[in-house]
Motif scaffolding. Structure first.
Motif, PDB file in Angstrom:
ATOM      1  N   LEU A  10      32.614  -0.942   7.701  1.00 17.93           N
ATOM      2  CA  LEU A  10      33.884  -1.126   8.392  1.00 17.93           C
ATOM      3  C   LEU A  10      34.178   0.011   9.372  1.00 17.93           C
ATOM      4  O   LEU A  10      35.015  -0.146  10.258  1.00 17.93           O
ATOM      5  CB  LEU A  10      35.016  -1.258   7.373  1.00 17.93           C
ATOM      6  CG  LEU A  10      34.929  -2.514   6.482  1.00 17.93           C
ATOM      7  CD1 LEU A  10      36.061  -2.514   5.458  1.00 17.93           C
ATOM      8  CD2 LEU A  10      34.964  -3.784   7.320  1.00 17.93           C
ATOM      9  N   VAL A 114      42.164  -0.100  13.175  1.00 17.59           N
ATOM     10  CA  VAL A 114      41.927  -1.547  13.143  1.00 17.59           C
ATOM     11  C   VAL A 114      43.258  -2.248  12.854  1.00 17.59           C
ATOM     12  O   VAL A 114      43.933  -1.931  11.870  1.00 17.59           O
ATOM     13  CB  VAL A 114      40.889  -1.911  12.059  1.00 17.59           C
ATOM     14  CG1 VAL A 114      40.726  -3.422  11.951  1.00 17.59           C
ATOM     15  CG2 VAL A 114      39.551  -1.251  12.378  1.00 17.59           C
ATOM     16  N   TRP A 119      41.540  -7.314  11.515  1.00 20.75           N
ATOM     17  CA  TRP A 119      41.089  -7.465  10.117  1.00 20.75           C
ATOM     18  C   TRP A 119      40.987  -8.937   9.750  1.00 20.75           C
ATOM     19  O   TRP A 119      40.024  -9.371   9.118  1.00 20.75           O
ATOM     20  CB  TRP A 119      42.040  -6.713   9.210  1.00 20.75           C
ATOM     21  CG  TRP A 119      41.754  -6.663   7.728  1.00 20.75           C
ATOM     22  CD1 TRP A 119      42.670  -6.834   6.739  1.00 20.75           C
ATOM     23  CD2 TRP A 119      40.515  -6.383   7.067  1.00 20.75           C
ATOM     24  NE1 TRP A 119      42.100  -6.682   5.507  1.00 20.75           N
ATOM     25  CE2 TRP A 119      40.767  -6.403   5.675  1.00 20.75           C
ATOM     26  CE3 TRP A 119      39.227  -6.131   7.511  1.00 20.75           C
ATOM     27  CZ2 TRP A 119      39.767  -6.180   4.727  1.00 20.75           C
ATOM     28  CZ3 TRP A 119      38.218  -5.905   6.558  1.00 20.75           C
ATOM     29  CH2 TRP A 119      38.494  -5.935   5.192  1.00 20.75           C
ATOM     30  N   LEU A 140      36.683   3.966   5.309  1.00 27.18           N
ATOM     31  CA  LEU A 140      37.527   2.945   5.939  1.00 27.18           C
ATOM     32  C   LEU A 140      38.159   3.525   7.203  1.00 27.18           C
ATOM     33  O   LEU A 140      38.637   4.659   7.192  1.00 27.18           O
ATOM     34  CB  LEU A 140      38.624   2.484   4.990  1.00 27.18           C
ATOM     35  CG  LEU A 140      38.187   1.783   3.709  1.00 27.18           C
ATOM     36  CD1 LEU A 140      39.408   1.449   2.853  1.00 27.18           C
ATOM     37  CD2 LEU A 140      37.396   0.522   4.015  1.00 27.18           C
ATOM     38  N   LEU A 144      43.280  -0.045   7.927  1.00 21.28           N
ATOM     39  CA  LEU A 144      42.877  -0.975   6.879  1.00 21.28           C
ATOM     40  C   LEU A 144      43.493  -0.565   5.545  1.00 21.28           C
ATOM     41  O   LEU A 144      43.696   0.619   5.272  1.00 21.28           O
ATOM     42  CB  LEU A 144      41.358  -1.025   6.745  1.00 21.28           C
ATOM     43  CG  LEU A 144      40.591  -1.673   7.895  1.00 21.28           C
ATOM     44  CD1 LEU A 144      39.122  -1.831   7.512  1.00 21.28           C
ATOM     45  CD2 LEU A 144      41.178  -3.023   8.264  1.00 21.28           C
ATOM     46  N   ALA A 148      40.577  -2.466   0.761  1.00 24.42           N
ATOM     47  CA  ALA A 148      39.907  -3.425   1.652  1.00 24.42           C
ATOM     48  C   ALA A 148      38.621  -3.966   1.039  1.00 24.42           C
ATOM     49  O   ALA A 148      38.326  -5.166   1.135  1.00 24.42           O
ATOM     50  CB  ALA A 148      39.611  -2.761   3.001  1.00 24.42           C
TER      51      ALA A 148
END
Length: 307
Positions: A10, A114, A119, A140, A144, A148
């Motif tokens: 990610l 993000v 997402w 991460l 997020l 996650a």
């Protein structure tokens, strides 16, 4: 035939390595060699799994010019990727390797933020029908949720796909509760549970929380696996000197490959391959690479004890 291994990174990165004759803080340096390639723990997992002969699909976020370079490098490396575009710029990591002793000074950017829409787009693009296992690892990016990876594990189970999640801290506990196969090292395990807990007991506690299995690396003492059927410790064949950066990712690759072949693998056999792969990764200078000859030589020699 084993299913496709989907590797989730990610917080993808472009890893840039500068080699200098001698690194001096505050000094000016002439770079003797520059290397760059796509990085992140999930990418390392994909590289090792592909080297071991498995089909992989690299999943993650990319943005900006750096993201384009990452996507191109994955393609050049022969790795199939399904990357979700984001507005932010993919992060870079910079390693400065000192020619006098080989030590590296590393700078890690935190990564782009993000958004919730990005997402959701990532989830919408997941090719669940093609996956035999989902392997998630690495940090991460901002934006997020902390759980996650656990969220991905729950979604995966809805599609009859098992997850292997390499993470520490509270995220490790969340992944266990989500029913994933969890992968950690001894320090991460104790950080999540108790500072004085044994690796064997910690792995069993993760299974009691709901993990399908727990695999924990324990440095020179080898590796421990636990499932509802029991627990095992694998001992290294020999102590190996080199670069330990990618050893855990090699372990994750082997665990993911075993789960892709069977949702209920023989964990004592998985440990033999995982210990051999981790040691073989230490012999290589770059995370994501593995010494295949050493792996094949050591794998049958690894001793496994039932606990």
């Amino acid at each position: 035939m084993a299913g496709l291994i989907g590797t989730v990174t990610l917080n993808l990165a472009l890893d840039v390595t500068y080699h200098v004759d001698e690194f001096v803080v505050g000094g000016s340096h002439r770079v003797t060699e520059t290397r760059q390639r796509a990085g992140g723990k999930g990418v390392n997992v994909a590289r090792v799994a592909a080297t071991l002969g498995h089909q992989v699909l690299a999943l993650g976020f990319v943005g900006g010019l750096t993201g384009e370079i990452v996507a191109e490098e994955l393609f050049d490396a022969g790795l199939t990727a399904l990357l979700t575009p984001i507005a932010g710029e993919t992060r870079r990591t910079v390693a400065i390797v000192n020619g006098t002793d080989g030590d590296a000074t590393i700078f890690n950017e935190k990564g782009p933020s993000v958004s919730p829409d990005e997402w959701r787009a990532f989830h919408d693009r997941m090719p669940w029908a093609r996956l035999g296992v989902l392997a998630c690892s690495g940090s991460l990016p901002p934006g997020l949720p902390a759980d996650a990876y656990a969220e991905l594990a729950v979604r995966a189970r809805h599609h009859d796909v098992l997850s292997v999640i390499d993470v520490g801290g509270d995220a490790l506990l969340a992944a266990a509760r989500a029913g994933a196969v969890v992968r950690s090292n001894a320090a991460e395990l104790r950080d999540a549970l108790s500072a004085d807990i044994s690796v064997e007991e910690g792995a069993r506690q993760l299974v009691d929380l709901g993990a399908t299995a727990a695999v924990t690396t324990d440095g020179p003492r080898g590796m421990v696996a636990a499932s509802k059927l029991g627990s095992w410790r694998a001992l290294p064949v020999e102590q190996v000197a080199g670069n330990p950066t990618g050893a855990g990712d090699a372990c994750t690759a082997v665990v993911a490959a075993a789960v892709a072949e069977s949702p209920k693998p023989d964990w004592s056999e998985v440990l033999k391959s995982a210990v051999a792969a981790s040691a073989a990764a230490v012999l290589t200078p770059v995370a994501g690479d593995i010494d295949l000859a050493a792996y094949r030589r050591w794998q049958p020699q690894v001793a496994v004890q039932s606990l």
